[in-house]
Design an enzyme around this catalytic site. Structure first.
Site, short mmCIF file in Angstrom:
data_model
loop_
_atom_site.label_atom_id
_atom_site.label_comp_id
_atom_site.label_asym_id
_atom_site.label_seq_id
_atom_site.Cartn_x
_atom_site.Cartn_y
_atom_site.Cartn_z
N SER A 10 46.61 37.28 43.94
CA SER A 10 47.83 38.05 43.74
C SER A 10 47.89 39.13 44.80
CB SER A 10 47.82 38.65 42.33
OG SER A 10 47.91 40.05 42.39
N LYS A 11 49.11 39.46 45.20
CA LYS A 11 49.27 40.45 46.26
C LYS A 11 48.66 41.80 45.87
CE LYS A 11 53.13 38.23 48.41
NZ LYS A 11 54.54 38.10 48.63
N ARG A 12 48.51 42.01 44.58
CA ARG A 12 47.96 43.28 44.12
C ARG A 12 46.43 43.32 44.14
NH1 ARG A 12 52.49 42.37 41.41
NH2 ARG A 12 51.44 40.97 39.98
N ASP A 13 45.83 42.16 44.36
CA ASP A 13 44.37 42.08 44.38
C ASP A 13 43.84 42.72 45.67
OD1 ASP A 13 41.74 41.36 44.45
OD2 ASP A 13 42.06 39.27 43.89
#
Ligand code: GLU
Length: 443
Positions: A216-219
């Site tokens: 995920s881009k938030r990882d």
């Protein structure tokens, strides 16, 4: 077979992400392998999410990766325009055709003067399509609700615009991420409604992190934007090599491949059905392999900006070449040269416990004293330094590991490292003398 025409259709909502880069790359490889065309189309209908410079940065990093396109927003082409917002009339015309055929209807939202247009999904039908990765897939139309084709602001939804564009741009194959599988029945029903040929789909499996969770881009534990790798000195050909292996594998054993090799080997029947793991160590390894095969002069120029950026004084080209030669085989990305430089030249020279024990056990004091004395009397260059090491070894009766290792420890503090005479040469006489004296004082 008809000429292959495939496209990468990003929304300009941010930087080029590894997942999008993979989509672009697989379409590109497929096109080039089959001698077809690769097209870029900008899907900018989600106006609120578009970011300034989003298109330019996508194109910049595709280009950086070595992906080139035959038609696109910057170069145009016979099937343009390549921005969806410039194709609104076309969508309107085809939405009207669906209304005329009784397959879509106007719908007024409360508070809006303009109608939206909704697709009337036929009942009791099965929508089938061929998927290169998963084989034939089918969906029951009763599970799909009537859906919006054009919003009341005149802007089409993704599922509608994508079909109109893929049809008019004569797209033959659509490779994209598996999150689009559930969109595909909506798209297939439009092809059927218009009586158009349905392209062949190929939905690529998820990219997961090392914990097997969807990337995920938030990882923040995984760098996911191509620009970040470019800035750290990963090589475009290594990134391209690595991304190719996210969901595809060559039939042979060799995984370190050039772009041309990948293009010729690319085979869509070898797309993986299982999720592909983003393995950071593998990326590091692939990058180091590509770095190793760089020409030494090219490698030197590759390292230069990282040193400059860190305000490290580059004495001259010869010095730089000596430095980069020293570390060439040990580096896995460009920015590493700064860390290696700093460790190598640091002023607070220390010898660790293990290294010191080695010096003591090997009885190296006499050797180091001799080397310290004699180094004053030679011409200070790698050849002479090499000769001196051998000569001093003979004089004190030290050989092999008990000759090179003590001198390495006393001059660099390390038990392993690059070519010793070159390392000593680069450290320069003053620093070497000081380090040797420090070593002697500890013995
Ligand atoms: N704009 C869509 C996306 O970025 C394209 C999907 C497709 O290839 O159909 O996900």
């Amino acid at each position: 077979m008809k000429e292959v025409r495939v496209r990468y259709a990003p929304s300009p909502t941010g930087l080029l992400h590894i997942g999008n880069a993979r989509t672009a790359l697989f379409n590109y490889l497929f096109a080039r392998h089959h001698g077809g065309k690769f097209i870029i189309r900008i899907e900018d209908t989600d106006v609120a999410r578009n970011v300034e410079g989003g298109v330019e940065s996508q194109l910049k990093y595709l280009d950086w990766l070595g992906i080139d396109w035959d038609e696109g927003p910057d170069i145009g082409g016979p099937f343009g325009p390549y921005f969806q917002l410039e194709r609104l009339d076309l969508y309107r015309e085809y939405a009207q055709k669906l209304i005329d055929m009784g397959l879509a209807y106007h719908e007024y939202r409360e508070g809006s003067d303009e109608p939206g247009i909704r697709m009337r999904v036929p009942k009791d039908r099965t929508f089938k399509f061929k998927d290169m990765v998963r084989g034939e897939l089918s969906f029951d139309s009763n599970e799909v609700e009537d859906w919006i084709l054009v919003k009341d602001n005149g802007i089409p939804t993704y599922n509608f615009a994508v079909v109109i564009d893929d049809h008019f741009m004569e797209i033959t194959h659509v490779m994209r991420g598996e999150e689009h599988i559930t969109n595909t029945p909506k798209q297939v029903m439009l092809y059927e409604a218009f009586g158009w040929d349905v392209p062949v789909f190929g939905h690529m499996t998820l990219i997961v992190n090392e914990e097997k969770k969807k990337l995920s881009k938030r990882d923040v534990t995984v760098m996911q934007f191509i620009s970040q790798y470019a800035e750290l000195g990963y090589l475009p050909e290594a990134m391209l090599n690595f991304i190719t292996l996210l969901g595809w594998s060559p039939s042979g054993e060799e995984e370190i491949l050039s772009k041309d090799e990948i293009i010729s080997l690319f085979d869509e029947t070898r797309l993986s059905k299982a999720p592909s793991m983003f393995d950071k160590d593998k990326l590091t390894y692939i990058n180091s392999r590509h770095i190793k095969s760089m020409d030494p002069v090219v490698f030197m120029e590759f390292c230069r900006p990282f040193l400059e950026e860190a305000n490290i004084e580059i004495k001259n080209d010869e010095w730089l070449k000596d430095l980069t030669d020293l570390f060439h085989d040990r580096m896995s990305y460009g920015a590493e040269i700064v860390k290696l430089y700093q460790e190598f030249f640091k002023d607070d020279f220390e010898i660790g416990e293990e290294e010191l024990n080695f010096l003591k056990e090997a009885n190296s004091k006499e050797l180091i004293i001799k080397f310290r004395e004699e180094i004053e009397n030679i011409e200070f260059n790698p050849e002479e330094i090499q000769e001196l090491i051998k000569r001093v070894g003979k004089e004190v009766g030290a050989k092999g590991r008990f000759l090179f290792m003590p001198i390495r420890i006393a001059t660099t503090g390390q038990m392993h490292g690059p070519s010793l005479p070159h390392a000593i040469y680069l450290l320069e006489k003053d620093k070497i003398s000081r380090r040797l004296e420090h070593a002697i004082s500890l013995l």
